[in-house]
Design an enzyme around this catalytic site. Structure first.
Site, PDB file in Angstrom:
ATOM      1  CG  ASP A 105      -1.999   0.890   1.178  1.00  0.00           C
ATOM      2  OD1 ASP A 105      -2.626   1.133   0.397  1.00  0.00           O
ATOM      3  OD2 ASP A 105      -2.126   1.470   2.120  1.00  0.00           O
ATOM      4  CG  PHE A 154      -9.792  -2.025   3.085  1.00  0.00           C
ATOM      5  CD1 PHE A 154      -8.394  -1.578   3.300  1.00  0.00           C
ATOM      6  CD2 PHE A 154     -10.323  -3.084   3.351  1.00  0.00           C
ATOM      7  CE1 PHE A 154      -7.743  -2.283   4.509  1.00  0.00           C
ATOM      8  CE2 PHE A 154      -9.726  -3.662   4.319  1.00  0.00           C
ATOM      9  CZ  PHE A 154      -8.240  -3.314   4.815  1.00  0.00           C
TER      10      PHE A 154
END
Ligand code: IMP
Ligand code: MG
Length: 181
Positions: A105, A154
């Site tokens: 991420d 997500f």
């Protein structure tokens, strides 16, 4: 239908796509490491499902080990403060190491892991990540094997969790926003 499916807004990567890509990476590792016995280090817990499938697509001998880290902060985003929670057991000095991680991420976790393992003087260190979110990187981070590039949503499943749930989904889906906002 999987009971957890109703918590997803969409399935991003189905089992077939994941397995096909994982096998390709396994074959690539097999050919690049032939004649050597790499130590494959899975990052707990998210990397475990990927690692379990990946190593069965690798047809040279390997050794397995695990490293657990934690980053503090909210569960849907990484704080960048990283701590080792379980160290490796194998002596990787002079060994060929491949780190297997679920997702990159910000890139802070993987950078921390690489810096930490480099201190043990492996003869080589490569990184293998299933998912990459290129637009979320906060530092320039490079890896050697990558499964899929995805957007900033997500995702859960195939090892990836939200509050420890969904790791056992056999595919990867986008978690409904109302469940984590
Ligand atoms: P980074 O340090 O910001 O690159 O974050 C990496 C870690 O954050 C991963 O190992 C995951 O545990 C977690 N993470 C980041 N994005 C997601 C996601 O979309 N789903 C589940 N976990 C995620
Ligand atoms: Mg992780």
């Amino acid at each position: 239908m999987n009971e957890m499916n109703c918590d997803l807004s969409a399935v991003l990567l189905d089992e077939y796509r994941i397995q096909t890509r994982v096998r390709e990476i396994g074959m690539q590792i097999t050919s690049e490491y032939r004649g050597r016995i790499p130590v494959i280090i899975g990052i707990l817990k998210g990397g475990v499902v990927f690692l379990a499938d990946l190593v069965r697509s690798v047809s040279i001998p390997v050794e397995l080990d695990f490293l657990a880290i934690s980053s503090y902060g909210s569960t849907a985003s990484s704080s960048g403060v990283v701590k080792i929670r379980k160290d490796i057991d194998v002596d990787i000095t002079g060994r060929d190491v491949i780190v297997v991680e679920d997702i990159v991420d910000s890139g802070l976790s993987l950078q921390y892991i690489k810096d930490y393992l480099f201190k043990h003087s492996p003869s080589s260190l490569k990184t293998c990540v299933l998912l990459d979110k290129p637009s979320a990187h906060k530092l320039e981070v490079t890896f050697d094997y990558v499964g899929f590039e995805i957007g900033n949503e997500f995702v859960v499943g195939y090892g990836l969790d939200f509050n420890e749930r969904y790791r056992n989904l056999p595919y990867i889906g986008i978690l409904k926003e109302e469940l984590y906002t």
